[in-house]
Design a protein around this motif. Structure first.
Motif, short mmCIF file in Angstrom:
data_model
loop_
_atom_site.label_atom_id
_atom_site.label_comp_id
_atom_site.label_asym_id
_atom_site.label_seq_id
_atom_site.Cartn_x
_atom_site.Cartn_y
_atom_site.Cartn_z
N ASN A 604 0.82 -1.22 0.00
CA ASN A 604 0.00 0.00 0.00
C ASN A 604 0.85 1.26 0.00
OD1 ASN A 604 -2.41 -1.50 0.13
ND2 ASN A 604 -2.19 -1.72 2.36
N THR A 605 2.14 1.14 -0.38
CA THR A 605 3.03 2.31 -0.38
C THR A 605 3.60 2.50 -1.78
OG1 THR A 605 4.83 0.86 0.38
CG2 THR A 605 3.57 2.01 2.06
N ASP A 606 4.88 2.43 -1.96
CA ASP A 606 5.51 2.61 -3.27
C ASP A 606 5.30 1.36 -4.11
OD1 ASP A 606 8.27 0.91 -3.09
OD2 ASP A 606 7.75 1.72 -1.12
N PRO A 607 5.55 1.52 -5.45
CA PRO A 607 6.04 2.72 -6.15
C PRO A 607 4.99 3.84 -6.19
CG PRO A 607 5.56 1.01 -7.73
CD PRO A 607 5.40 0.37 -6.39
N PHE A 608 5.49 5.09 -6.04
CA PHE A 608 4.61 6.25 -6.06
C PHE A 608 4.59 6.86 -7.47
CE2 PHE A 608 6.16 6.12 -1.61
CZ PHE A 608 4.94 5.95 -0.97
N LYS A 609 3.46 7.50 -7.77
CA LYS A 609 3.29 8.19 -9.06
C LYS A 609 3.27 9.70 -8.79
CE LYS A 609 0.10 8.56 -12.99
NZ LYS A 609 -1.21 8.12 -13.54
N PHE A 610 4.23 10.44 -9.42
CA PHE A 610 4.33 11.89 -9.24
C PHE A 610 3.77 12.59 -10.48
CE2 PHE A 610 7.67 9.92 -6.74
CZ PHE A 610 7.62 10.59 -5.52
N GLU A 611 2.94 13.65 -10.27
CA GLU A 611 2.35 14.39 -11.40
C GLU A 611 2.28 15.87 -11.05
OE1 GLU A 611 -0.79 11.65 -13.67
OE2 GLU A 611 -1.35 12.06 -11.58
N LEU A 612 2.42 16.73 -12.13
CA LEU A 612 2.21 18.17 -11.99
C LEU A 612 0.78 18.52 -12.38
CD1 LEU A 612 5.47 19.63 -13.60
CD2 LEU A 612 4.80 19.80 -11.21
N SER A 613 0.18 19.45 -11.65
CA SER A 613 -1.13 19.95 -12.08
C SER A 613 -0.96 20.72 -13.38
CB SER A 613 -1.72 20.86 -11.00
OG SER A 613 -1.93 20.13 -9.80
N LYS A 614 -2.05 20.90 -14.10
CA LYS A 614 -1.99 21.53 -15.42
C LYS A 614 -1.43 22.94 -15.33
CE LYS A 614 -4.76 22.45 -19.53
NZ LYS A 614 -6.14 22.42 -20.11
N GLN A 615 -0.42 23.26 -16.23
CA GLN A 615 0.19 24.58 -16.24
C GLN A 615 -0.56 25.48 -17.21
OE1 GLN A 615 4.55 24.54 -16.42
NE2 GLN A 615 4.50 22.29 -16.25
N SER A 616 -0.76 26.76 -16.79
CA SER A 616 -1.50 27.74 -17.63
C SER A 616 -0.51 28.53 -18.47
CB SER A 616 -2.29 28.69 -16.73
OG SER A 616 -1.41 29.40 -15.89
N GLY A 617 -1.00 29.25 -19.40
CA GLY A 617 -0.16 30.11 -20.23
C GLY A 617 0.34 29.39 -21.46
N PRO A 618 0.92 30.19 -22.36
CA PRO A 618 1.40 29.60 -23.61
C PRO A 618 2.64 28.73 -23.41
CG PRO A 618 2.04 31.91 -23.48
CD PRO A 618 1.15 31.66 -22.31
N GLU A 619 3.44 29.03 -22.35
CA GLU A 619 4.68 28.28 -22.15
C GLU A 619 4.59 27.48 -20.87
OE1 GLU A 619 8.46 30.27 -22.99
OE2 GLU A 619 7.27 32.11 -23.16
N LYS A 620 5.17 26.33 -20.91
CA LYS A 620 5.30 25.52 -19.71
C LYS A 620 6.61 25.90 -19.01
CE LYS A 620 2.61 21.56 -21.27
NZ LYS A 620 2.60 20.10 -21.46
N LEU A 621 6.55 26.13 -17.65
CA LEU A 621 7.70 26.63 -16.92
C LEU A 621 8.52 25.52 -16.25
CD1 LEU A 621 6.04 29.73 -15.22
CD2 LEU A 621 7.30 29.61 -17.38
N TRP A 622 7.96 24.35 -16.01
CA TRP A 622 8.69 23.26 -15.32
C TRP A 622 8.09 21.91 -15.66
CZ3 TRP A 622 7.32 27.54 -12.09
CH2 TRP A 622 5.93 27.59 -11.78
N ARG A 623 8.84 20.94 -15.32
CA ARG A 623 8.36 19.58 -15.50
C ARG A 623 8.89 18.73 -14.34
NH1 ARG A 623 12.74 19.15 -19.32
NH2 ARG A 623 14.15 17.38 -18.76
N ILE A 624 8.32 17.54 -14.17
CA ILE A 624 8.75 16.62 -13.09
C ILE A 624 9.14 15.29 -13.69
CG2 ILE A 624 6.38 15.80 -12.59
CD1 ILE A 624 7.25 15.76 -9.60
#
Length: 703
Positions: A604-624
């Motif tokens: 009930n623990t790992d492996p964990f799934k990491f996600e970024l919430s949706k980025q606004s604007g014309p450009e994406k500023l970061w990623r994970i």
């Protein structure tokens, strides 16, 4: 022509009377044995003034010189040594003569080597011009001093020359004891001599001219100090303590006494004889011991029956021992010492119990000493012949009892080492045997009095109920519904003859999760069981329960319950860290490594799934980017202006069903100059994606 028995070695021609022995050196052939009263030879001594108060001393006490000068043997003597020295003293002179005892072949050789014949006179001459003979001087002489003790003769005359004496006692320490008349050759002693300090002196005599140049010599001059009985015997090795075993045979050697006498060991002055002057105590006999007068060995003289330690007034005897010189004659000097003789015990008495039967009472369930068994033994308490050794020889199949010896009292301490149960047996009978550490002597045996019976009564007590099993173990899933049955406990009362009832209660319930039915012992839940609770250790929750009987007073038993909790996926994962900093001109845009954890257990623990919430604007500023099962990395896609940014990140575990948690990562973009990071103005330039999203959502709703 000279007699083969006696030969004159030195004499003076055409001289007036010379005080002393008229002949000083003799050679005699050794006989098979000198017989008692045998005349050996005749000595001529003349002090030229009538020989008033003349007396003789012989170096060997087995011989004497009578007043007429006859040297005779006092007893049969088979071995007299190589020489005899005779010292003569009168009121006006003293001198010494030498008698050399030679084997037949030695005598013929000595004549050829020592003597030469001169003309038809047959006068023997010494090869050297200086003639010396050994000088004997009694110790402890009284003044006046100096005293002439001998004479040195020069056969060629003394005109124009003088004598010179040297050596230890003259010009070497101790200096000044002896001196010589330079013209006459008379040797004098200047003070009293002590043979025990120095027994002999080896001096040298030479003849020198008036300028001090040596003409003849040096020739050796021996001076011997004649011993006098001036030292008492002394016991130097004390204290003197001897041991003898009781019942020893008559004539058993106990110890040896040895005294020391500083006088000449070859004379009666140091010939010691021993005697017992006093014995304390004087019972059972005033003459318990005898001492060998010559050897000093102390031996027993009483029968073994009298040498009984248990019947003696005291096992210690003190003997005053006397040592007397002069062979024990009345004129001898004495010395005393005390000899202590201890009568050692042997195991000739068996230990006996003071009574045949002992009683003891003990409560069930109790351990420790319950009774002391007393014995009597007539042997020495300081020995293994008295110290008792106890053993249980019957009545102890379960090894519930042990017995040990009290080292101070010699009593047997009987102990219960395993708790007794009244319900199993209310009475016990033990047979105890006592022996000694040391074995008994062969003619003594252990009798009936060396065994005793111990009757033990066990008293009933109200014992607490006992849980079965204890501890108790059960496995349950966490989060089961409140009111669920965990298990039913079972306790019984050992007091089967008392017919008591049992009630149950909770004793320790750290989290307050449980309850128990007081009558039937059913345990149920009163709250949710949480495996992640701090009261749970290694997935196990522990509670204690009481079982109480209806006795007066009531007795209590304690039972332990271990509940093993199985995991369910009831905890969302958490993200760390939640704050990161980066320079606005950073070249490495890998901002931070994020980790995830979960209180639940695998799977009930790992492996964990990491996600970024949706980025606004014309450009994406970061990623994970996911690094492994538990970590991910946040990367900037371009440099950002100095400001604070909140980045929503969601992490999901692997449980079924999975649980997700969204956490905002606060990112501070700072100004970096000269290795210093300045984030102070970040708050003023704050840009929050969350606020932007909320504003857009608000505008959308209004339209």
């Amino acid at each position: 022509f000279f007699s083969p028995q006696v030969l004159l070695l030195a004499c003076a021609e055409d001289l007036e009377c010379v005080p002393g022995f008229q002949q000083k050196v003799f050679y005699i052939e050794k006989p098979f044995e000198f017989t008692e009263d045998q005349l050996v030879l005749n000595l001529k001594f003349d002090d030229c003034k009538g020989n008033n108060k003349l007396n003789f001393q012989v170096s060997n006490p087995d011989f004497t010189v009578e007043l007429d000068g006859n040297l005779v043997a006092l007893k049969n003597v088979s071995e007299a040594g190589k020489a005899l020295f005779v010292h003569a003293r009168s009121e006006h002179a003293e001198d010494m003569a030498e008698i050399f005892i030679l084997e037949a072949n030695e005598k013929r050789g000595a004549l050829k080597e020592i003597l030469k014949l001169e003309g038809n006179l047959g006068i023997p001459r010494q090869k050297r011009a200086i003639l010396t003979t050994p000088i004997l001087i009694p110790e402890n002489q009284r003044p006046p001093f100096p005293r002439v003790v001998g004479k040195v003769i020069r056969s060629e005359g003394t005109e124009g020359v003088k004598f010179r004496l040297s050596g230890k006692g003259v010009d070497q320490d101790p200096k000044g004891i002896f001196r010589i008349n330079e013209m006459s050759g008379d040797v004098s002693v200047t003070r009293t001599l002590d043979r025990e300090a120095i027994a002999t002196y080896e001096l040298e005599v030479e003849v020198v001219d008036m300028t001090g140049k040596t003409i003849d010599g040096p020739v050796r001059l021996d001076i011997s100090v004649i011993d006098q009985n001036d030292n008492r015997p002394m016991f130097k090795e004390g204290p003197y303590v001897g041991h003898v075993m009781e019942g020893s045979a008559t004539g058993t050697t106990v110890m040896r006494m040895a005294a020391f006498d500083a006088d000449d060991a070859s004379t009666d002055n140091a010939l010691l004889r021993y005697n017992i002057l006093k014995q304390t105590p004087t019972k059972p006999s005033p003459n318990m011991f005898y001492i060998d007068p010559e050897k000093g060995d102390i031996v027993t003289v009483v029968s073994p029956a009298l040498l009984d330690r248990e019947t003696m007034e005291s096992p210690k005897y003190e003997l005053v021992i006397e040592a007397k010189d002069m062979g024990g004659m009345d004129v001898g000097l004495t010395g005393t010492a005390t000899a202590t003789i201890l009568i050692d015990d042997k195991n000739d008495h068996a230990p006996e119990f003071t009574k045949k039967e002992f009683q003891a009472t003990v409560k069930e369930g109790v351990t420790g000493v319950i009774v002391n068994l007393t014995v009597g033994d007539r042997d020495d308490p300081a020995t293994g012949a008295w110290r008792a050794v106890y053993s249980i020889i019957n009545g102890n199949p379960g090894q519930s009892f042990e017995i040990h010896t009290n080292p101070q009292t010699n009593e047997g301490m009987l102990s219960v080492v395993k708790p007794l149960d009244y319900e199993i047996s209310a009475f016990h009978t033990l047979l105890i045997k006592v022996e000694n550490e040391d074995p008994l002597i062969p003619d003594i045996t252990y009798g009936p009095s060396s065994t005793a019976t111990v009757q033990i009564t066990v008293e009933d007590v109200n014992e607490g109920p006992v849980f079965h099993p204890n501890p108790m173990a059960v496995t349950k899933q966490e989060n089961i519904p409140v009111g669920s049955v965990v298990l039913t406990v079972n306790a019984t009362d050992p007091d089967t003859l008392q017919h008591q009832t049992i009630r149950y209660s909770v004793y320790k319930d750290p989290a307050g999760w449980l309850e128990i039915n007081p009558t039937n012992g059913t345990v149920g839940t009163t709250a949710v069981l949480d495996r992640e609770s701090p009261f749970v250790h290694n997935n196990v929750y522990t509670a204690l329960f009481l079982a109480i009987d209806s006795g007066n007073p009531p007795a209590t038993g304690t039972g332990t319950l271990h509940i093993t909790l199985e995991d369910v996926n009831d905890n969302v994962p958490s993200l760390y860290p939640t704050l990161a900093k980066v320079c606005d001109d950073a070249k490495d845009l890998r901002v931070v490594v994020l980790g995830a954890s979960d209180k639940d257990l695998h799977p009930n623990t790992d492996p964990f799934k990491f996600e970024l919430s949706k980025q606004s604007g014309p450009e994406k500023l970061w990623r994970i980017n996911r690094l492994n099962n538990t970590h991910a990395q946040v990367i900037l896609l371009q440099n950002l202006k100095k400001a604070n940014y909140n980045i929503p990140i969601s992490v999901t575990d692997s449980g079924k069903p999975p649980l997700t948690n969204t956490t905002e990562l606060r990112l501070q973009v700072c100004t970096c100059k000269k290795s210093k990071m300045d984030c102070s103005a970040s708050d003023a330039l704050h840009i929050s994606l969350t606020l932007i999203l909320l504003s857009l959502l608000s505008l959308f709703c209004k339209s």
